[in-house]
Design a protein around this motif. Structure first.
Motif, PDB file in Angstrom:
ATOM      1  N   ARG A  14      -8.962 -16.730  -8.944  1.00 58.68           N
ATOM      2  CA  ARG A  14      -9.385 -17.601 -10.043  1.00 58.68           C
ATOM      3  C   ARG A  14      -8.566 -18.885 -10.003  1.00 58.68           C
ATOM      4  O   ARG A  14      -7.368 -18.875 -10.272  1.00 58.68           O
ATOM      5  CB  ARG A  14      -9.189 -16.903 -11.383  1.00 58.68           C
ATOM      6  N   ARG A  21     -12.576 -23.430  -9.941  1.00 62.51           N
ATOM      7  CA  ARG A  21     -13.635 -22.582  -9.383  1.00 62.51           C
ATOM      8  C   ARG A  21     -13.085 -21.194  -9.099  1.00 62.51           C
ATOM      9  O   ARG A  21     -11.872 -20.943  -9.199  1.00 62.51           O
ATOM     10  CB  ARG A  21     -14.202 -23.197  -8.102  1.00 62.51           C
ATOM     11  N   ALA A  24     -22.226 -13.442  -9.301  1.00 60.75           N
ATOM     12  CA  ALA A  24     -21.558 -14.541 -10.013  1.00 60.75           C
ATOM     13  C   ALA A  24     -22.522 -15.217 -10.976  1.00 60.75           C
ATOM     14  O   ALA A  24     -23.724 -15.340 -10.715  1.00 60.75           O
ATOM     15  CB  ALA A  24     -21.006 -15.548  -9.021  1.00 60.75           C
ATOM     16  N   LEU A  25     -21.992 -15.712 -12.086  1.00 55.98           N
ATOM     17  CA  LEU A  25     -22.816 -16.331 -13.123  1.00 55.98           C
ATOM     18  C   LEU A  25     -22.845 -17.844 -13.013  1.00 55.98           C
ATOM     19  O   LEU A  25     -23.465 -18.513 -13.853  1.00 55.98           O
ATOM     20  CB  LEU A  25     -22.289 -15.905 -14.501  1.00 55.98           C
ATOM     21  N   THR A  26     -22.180 -18.393 -12.004  1.00 58.58           N
ATOM     22  CA  THR A  26     -22.136 -19.851 -11.798  1.00 58.58           C
ATOM     23  C   THR A  26     -22.970 -20.217 -10.574  1.00 58.58           C
ATOM     24  O   THR A  26     -23.641 -19.369  -9.981  1.00 58.58           O
ATOM     25  CB  THR A  26     -20.689 -20.292 -11.572  1.00 58.58           C
ATOM     26  N   ARG A  27     -22.927 -21.489 -10.181  1.00 56.32           N
ATOM     27  CA  ARG A  27     -23.541 -21.883  -8.910  1.00 56.32           C
ATOM     28  C   ARG A  27     -22.794 -21.174  -7.785  1.00 56.32           C
ATOM     29  O   ARG A  27     -21.558 -21.156  -7.748  1.00 56.32           O
ATOM     30  CB  ARG A  27     -23.459 -23.403  -8.728  1.00 56.32           C
ATOM     31  N   ARG A  28     -23.562 -20.606  -6.876  1.00 55.79           N
ATOM     32  CA  ARG A  28     -22.968 -19.759  -5.836  1.00 55.79           C
ATOM     33  C   ARG A  28     -23.027 -20.450  -4.476  1.00 55.79           C
ATOM     34  O   ARG A  28     -24.072 -20.948  -4.070  1.00 55.79           O
ATOM     35  CB  ARG A  28     -23.707 -18.421  -5.783  1.00 55.79           C
ATOM     36  N   LYS A  37     -17.212 -28.543  -9.400  1.00 54.21           N
ATOM     37  CA  LYS A  37     -16.376 -27.841 -10.351  1.00 54.21           C
ATOM     38  C   LYS A  37     -17.169 -26.691 -10.964  1.00 54.21           C
ATOM     39  O   LYS A  37     -18.324 -26.850 -11.340  1.00 54.21           O
ATOM     40  CB  LYS A  37     -15.902 -28.789 -11.447  1.00 54.21           C
ATOM     41  N   GLY A  38     -16.544 -25.500 -11.005  1.00 58.92           N
ATOM     42  CA  GLY A  38     -17.186 -24.335 -11.581  1.00 58.92           C
ATOM     43  C   GLY A  38     -17.881 -23.440 -10.577  1.00 58.92           C
ATOM     44  O   GLY A  38     -18.347 -22.346 -10.931  1.00 58.92           O
ATOM     45  N   ASP A  39     -17.971 -23.854  -9.305  1.00 63.97           N
ATOM     46  CA  ASP A  39     -18.634 -23.026  -8.285  1.00 63.97           C
ATOM     47  C   ASP A  39     -17.899 -21.702  -8.063  1.00 63.97           C
ATOM     48  O   ASP A  39     -16.680 -21.605  -8.254  1.00 63.97           O
ATOM     49  CB  ASP A  39     -18.670 -23.760  -6.938  1.00 63.97           C
ATOM     50  N   THR A  40     -18.662 -20.708  -7.632  1.00 60.93           N
ATOM     51  CA  THR A  40     -18.079 -19.494  -7.051  1.00 60.93           C
ATOM     52  C   THR A  40     -18.331 -19.557  -5.555  1.00 60.93           C
ATOM     53  O   THR A  40     -19.485 -19.679  -5.119  1.00 60.93           O
ATOM     54  CB  THR A  40     -18.716 -18.225  -7.638  1.00 60.93           C
TER      55      THR A  40
END
Length: 472
Positions: A331, A335, A359-363, A443-446
């Motif tokens: 973590r 991201r 994952a709940l974000t953009r993958r 920002k926020g990607d997995t």
């Protein structure tokens, strides 16, 4: 170390003992291949490797009060005991085999195409609720690493969990001869090491050599949802299978050990109700991915065989820790990174994509070449590319010479599925990707990072740590 005296060691490896004017019945305290690890009263096995010849360090280890040396040629200007052998690596295996026979300890041997290391971690964590456990560290699962691991077993250990990896026929037979497992665990049969093993049938044949030196009263735990492993019962004529039925585990309730009521918690694991003959319990499985449920089931199977209660098994499963480079979720402020760059084959690559899907974000899938796949390597890379599209991964990055097949197949799959919003990239190497990474990631990607170990994708993971430099 029990019965490991210089005299017994020489007998065990068929060597000749020289330079020993004093006591030969004193047990050595350790056996190592690396001269840097030699301590007082240790035995040093001098072997010629690809880069370093251990014989060059014999004088140094004797100065460090080593008990003696196993070597292939007479050492020069050394005052101390040495055992002369034809092959130092074979001597190491012979010594480990002899030592294993002296030990009153339960040994669990783990093999399979995928999941050996994570299964080992689950089993060791469960058994640690009741026993003092030694487990394979790092990649010490081959014909050098396994004997070194066996030779780390000490008087206080009550159980050993040994990972056993192979790439050709006969290797598992030799590993089994050293480990002599009380319990054999088989995770699955998948498409890996096909250069030598050729087919799934060949893989099954090679992996089941683990039974060759299983203890007479030993047990077999196998994935009952794997159609190839279900064939074990049909292997007539093998001593280990006479009158012995494997204990199968899986998600199908026809298995003696099975799981249901599975709740997927995304990248933060899952929970499942585990059913065994002596009861049932709900386990919190801290590592992500559906395949981790199978690892927990294997651990439950072994734990039950070795007398652990359901409560102890549940606690052991909950305490499992991720390994670096093995689906390790990192973590970062900007991201989440799934560090799975230790190794790769088609089965583990698809399992990693299954994990990324949660994952709940953009993958983002950053994938590289898979090695040791034989003549079908292009087709298998193509299969992974198509699978990434099937999983709905928003950004697919393919890196490496073989991964062009992954890229092409993903492009075709995108056209067929009408996935116009999927971003697809190809780079010949890591350097080219790293130069463009800031324009790809957000920002926020997995981000999943996965390839065979030889691709050295840990460099990409390190770069992601400096994520503030690569934000859109």
């Amino acid at each position: 170390m029990k019965n490991l005296t210089l005299h017994k060691i020489a007998e065990a490896c068929g060597g000749k003992l020289f330079g020993c004017d004093g006591e030969t019945d004193k047990e050595v305290s350790g056996v190592v291949l690396d001269s840097r690890l030699v301590e007082e009263n240790f035995l040093f096995v001098a072997a010629k490797g690809e880069r370093v010849d251990g014989h060059d360090f014999i004088s140094q280890v004797m100065d460090n009060k080593a008990a003696g040396v196993v070597c292939e040629r007479v050492p020069k200007a050394v005052d101390g005991p040495y055992i002369l052998v034809k092959d130092s690596f074979q001597a190491l295996k012979d010594i480990a085999e002899f030592y294993r026979k002296q030990l009153d300890i339960k040994v669990v041997g783990i093999t399979g195409s995928v999941g050996k290391t994570s299964t080992k971690e689950f089993i060791a964590s469960v058994l640690a609720e009741k026993y003092q456990v030694l487990k394979t560290e790092g990649n010490y699962n081959n014909e050098i690493g396994l004997p070194l691991t066996v030779l780390k077993i000490r008087k206080h250990h009550q159980a050993a969990v040994l990972e056993m990896g192979i790439s050709d026929f006969g290797e598992m037979h030799r590993l089994s001869k050293i480990a002599r497992p009380d319990i054999c665990v088989l995770t699955n049969i998948g498409e890996c090491h096909l250069e030598n093993l050729k087919s799934k049938e060949g893989i099954l044949q090679a992996k089941t050599e683990i039974f060759d030196f299983m203890q007479e009263d030993g047990a077999i735990c196998a994935n009952g949802d794997d159609d190839m492993l279900r064939r074990i019962e049909e292997m007539n004529g093998h001593r280990a299978l006479e009158g012995r039925k494997p204990i199968y585990f899986g998600l199908n309730e026809s298995n003696p050990v099975y799981a249901d009521e599975i709740e997927n918690k995304g990248l933060f694991g899952s929970s499942a109700k585990i059913h065994m003959e002596n009861g049932e319990f709900t386990a919190e499985i801290p590592l992500p991915g559906g395949h981790m449920v199978y690892n927990a089931l294997a651990a439950a199977c072994v734990g039950s065989l070795l007398g652990l209660s359901g409560a102890q098994i549940r606690e052991g499963i909950a305490k499992v820790k991720p390994l670096g480079g093995r689906s390790n979720i990192i973590r970062l402020p900007e991201r989440v990174v799934i560090d799975d760059c230790y190794n790769a084959n088609p089965v583990s690559m698809c399992a990693a994509l299954d994990l990324l899907e949660a994952a709940l974000t953009r993958r983002v899938a950053v994938m590289g070449d898979m090695f040791e796949l034989g003549d079908n390597k292009e087709r298998m890379h193509a299969k992974v590319g198509a699978y990434a599209v099937e999983k709905g991964i928003e950004v697919i990055v393919c890196i490496g010479e073989l991964s062009i097949n992954m890229y092409d197949s993903a492009g075709e799959a995108m056209q067929e599925a009408g996935r116009e919003n999927t971003e697809l990239y190809y780079f010949p190497g890591k350097k080219e990707f790293l130069e463009k990474m800031s324009g790809i990631l957000r920002k926020g990607d997995t981000v999943l990072v996965k390839a065979s170990h030889g691709m050295a994708f840990e460099e990409i993971v390190k770069a992601l740590y400096t994520s503030s430099l690569f934000l859109k």
